[in-house]
Design a protein around this motif. Structure first.
Motif, PDB file in Angstrom:
ATOM      1  N   ARG A  30       4.614  48.774  -1.368  1.00 42.13           N
ATOM      2  CA  ARG A  30       4.158  49.894  -0.549  1.00 42.13           C
ATOM      3  C   ARG A  30       2.656  50.127  -0.660  1.00 42.13           C
ATOM      4  N   GLY A  31       1.980  49.430  -1.561  1.00 37.18           N
ATOM      5  CA  GLY A  31       0.529  49.492  -1.641  1.00 37.18           C
ATOM      6  C   GLY A  31      -0.025  50.584  -2.538  1.00 37.18           C
ATOM      7  N   PHE A  32       0.763  51.099  -3.480  1.00 38.44           N
ATOM      8  CA  PHE A  32       0.259  52.131  -4.391  1.00 38.44           C
ATOM      9  C   PHE A  32      -0.432  51.534  -5.607  1.00 38.44           C
ATOM     10  N   ILE A  33       0.043  50.373  -6.052  1.00 37.43           N
ATOM     11  CA  ILE A  33      -0.564  49.719  -7.208  1.00 37.43           C
ATOM     12  C   ILE A  33      -0.798  48.246  -6.875  1.00 37.43           C
ATOM     13  N   VAL A  63       0.992  40.160 -24.076  1.00 38.46           N
ATOM     14  CA  VAL A  63       0.026  41.157 -23.621  1.00 38.46           C
ATOM     15  C   VAL A  63       0.524  41.692 -22.279  1.00 38.46           C
ATOM     16  N   ALA A  64       0.575  42.998 -22.153  1.00 37.29           N
ATOM     17  CA  ALA A  64       1.124  43.640 -20.952  1.00 37.29           C
ATOM     18  C   ALA A  64       0.194  43.482 -19.759  1.00 37.29           C
ATOM     19  N   SER A  65       0.751  43.724 -18.594  1.00 36.43           N
ATOM     20  CA  SER A  65      -0.004  43.660 -17.337  1.00 36.43           C
ATOM     21  C   SER A  65      -1.059  44.755 -17.293  1.00 36.43           C
ATOM     22  N   LYS A  66      -2.127  44.492 -16.538  1.00 31.67           N
ATOM     23  CA  LYS A  66      -3.131  45.513 -16.244  1.00 31.67           C
ATOM     24  C   LYS A  66      -2.966  45.878 -14.776  1.00 31.67           C
ATOM     25  N   TRP A  67      -2.950  47.170 -14.498  1.00 32.89           N
ATOM     26  CA  TRP A  67      -2.671  47.666 -13.144  1.00 32.89           C
ATOM     27  C   TRP A  67      -3.872  48.375 -12.545  1.00 32.89           C
ATOM     28  N   ILE A  68      -3.957  48.318 -11.210  1.00 35.46           N
ATOM     29  CA  ILE A  68      -4.974  49.031 -10.444  1.00 35.46           C
ATOM     30  C   ILE A  68      -4.259  50.064  -9.579  1.00 35.46           C
ATOM     31  N   LEU A  69      -4.703  51.306  -9.640  1.00 36.72           N
ATOM     32  CA  LEU A  69      -4.187  52.352  -8.749  1.00 36.72           C
ATOM     33  C   LEU A  69      -4.980  52.262  -7.451  1.00 36.72           C
ATOM     34  N   GLU A  70      -4.299  52.053  -6.341  1.00 33.98           N
ATOM     35  CA  GLU A  70      -4.967  51.814  -5.059  1.00 33.98           C
ATOM     36  C   GLU A  70      -5.646  53.048  -4.457  1.00 33.98           C
ATOM     37  N   ALA A 116     -11.622  52.176  -3.283  1.00 33.54           N
ATOM     38  CA  ALA A 116     -10.159  52.202  -3.300  1.00 33.54           C
ATOM     39  C   ALA A 116      -9.609  51.465  -2.083  1.00 33.54           C
ATOM     40  N   GLY A 117      -8.542  50.685  -2.300  1.00 35.92           N
ATOM     41  CA  GLY A 117      -7.951  49.905  -1.214  1.00 35.92           C
ATOM     42  C   GLY A 117      -7.099  50.753  -0.273  1.00 35.92           C
ATOM     43  N   LYS A 118      -6.349  51.685  -0.828  1.00 35.10           N
ATOM     44  CA  LYS A 118      -5.478  52.599  -0.082  1.00 35.10           C
ATOM     45  C   LYS A 118      -4.562  51.867   0.899  1.00 35.10           C
ATOM     46  N   ALA A 119      -3.932  50.800   0.419  1.00 43.99           N
ATOM     47  CA  ALA A 119      -3.010  50.028   1.256  1.00 43.99           C
ATOM     48  C   ALA A 119      -1.785  50.854   1.640  1.00 43.99           C
ATOM     49  N   PHE A 120      -1.461  51.862   0.861  1.00 45.80           N
ATOM     50  CA  PHE A 120      -0.293  52.699   1.166  1.00 45.80           C
ATOM     51  C   PHE A 120      -0.458  53.473   2.468  1.00 45.80           C
ATOM     52  N   MET A 121      -1.701  53.660   2.914  1.00 46.84           N
ATOM     53  CA  MET A 121      -1.937  54.369   4.176  1.00 46.84           C
ATOM     54  C   MET A 121      -1.490  53.529   5.379  1.00 46.84           C
TER      55      MET A 121
END
Length: 171
Positions: free
Chosen positions: A81-84, A99-106, A116-121
């Motif tokens: 959905r484009g949130f992360i 080692v755990a994943s590293k995440w980006i908040l969109e 910010a990418g804001k793909a959820f829009m």
């Protein structure tokens, strides 16, 4: 006037979910599990570490009080959905420890000042293809709306006539 001491903030930390994000179709149609996971990810954001947010599946499952096998679909839905977005996939470190994943908040700019990418829009629910409507069973009857179907009646008449002829032949 006695006020609060300087440097002290009222209340504790909080997670802010912006109104424009809640108004998107992606957020409105999302199930509660992925929403809770997004809030757990956002709790780890400190204002400058977007793209460096660590959260393993086991830690996320523990934080949400769900089984660790169900958390993978929550991450997948948030990504779809484009949130992360995944910044660094999980890997096995040099000492053999994962080692755990590293995440980006969109919704937020990244640590290196990328916007910010804001793909959820832009996300839209996938619609099922429409099926073609089937024609009526008796195409020839559709033309003659007021009169009953002649072929259907003729079939019954033939059966009745053949039954009557059989009876008369038997007598």
């Amino acid at each position: 006037m006695i006020g609060r001491p300087k440097g002290k903030k009222r209340g504790g930390r909080h997670v802010q979910i912006m109104e424009y994000m809640q108004a998107t179709e992606a957020w409105a149609t999302m199930k509660p599990g992925p929403r809770a996971l997004y809030i757990a990810l956002k709790r780890l954001y400190n204002g400058g570490n977007n793209g460096e947010i660590f959260l393993s599946h086991r830690e996320a499952a523990k934080a949400l009080n769900v089984h660790r096998n169900s958390i993978g679909s929550y991450f997948a839905e948030l990504q779809d959905r484009g949130f992360i977005r995944l910044a660094t996939p999980p890997y096995l470190g040099p000492s053999g420890i994962g080692v755990a994943s590293k995440w980006i908040l969109e919704e937020l700019p990244t640590k290196d000042k990328k916007p910010a990418g804001k793909a959820f829009m832009r996300w839209r629910k996938k619609q099922k293809p429409r099926t073609k409507s089937e024609p009526p069973r008796h195409n020839h009857c559709a033309k003659e709306a007021e009169t009953p179907c002649k072929k259907a009646l003729s079939g019954t008449t033939n059966v009745t006539q053949s039954a009557n002829s059989f009876k008369s032949a038997a007598q």
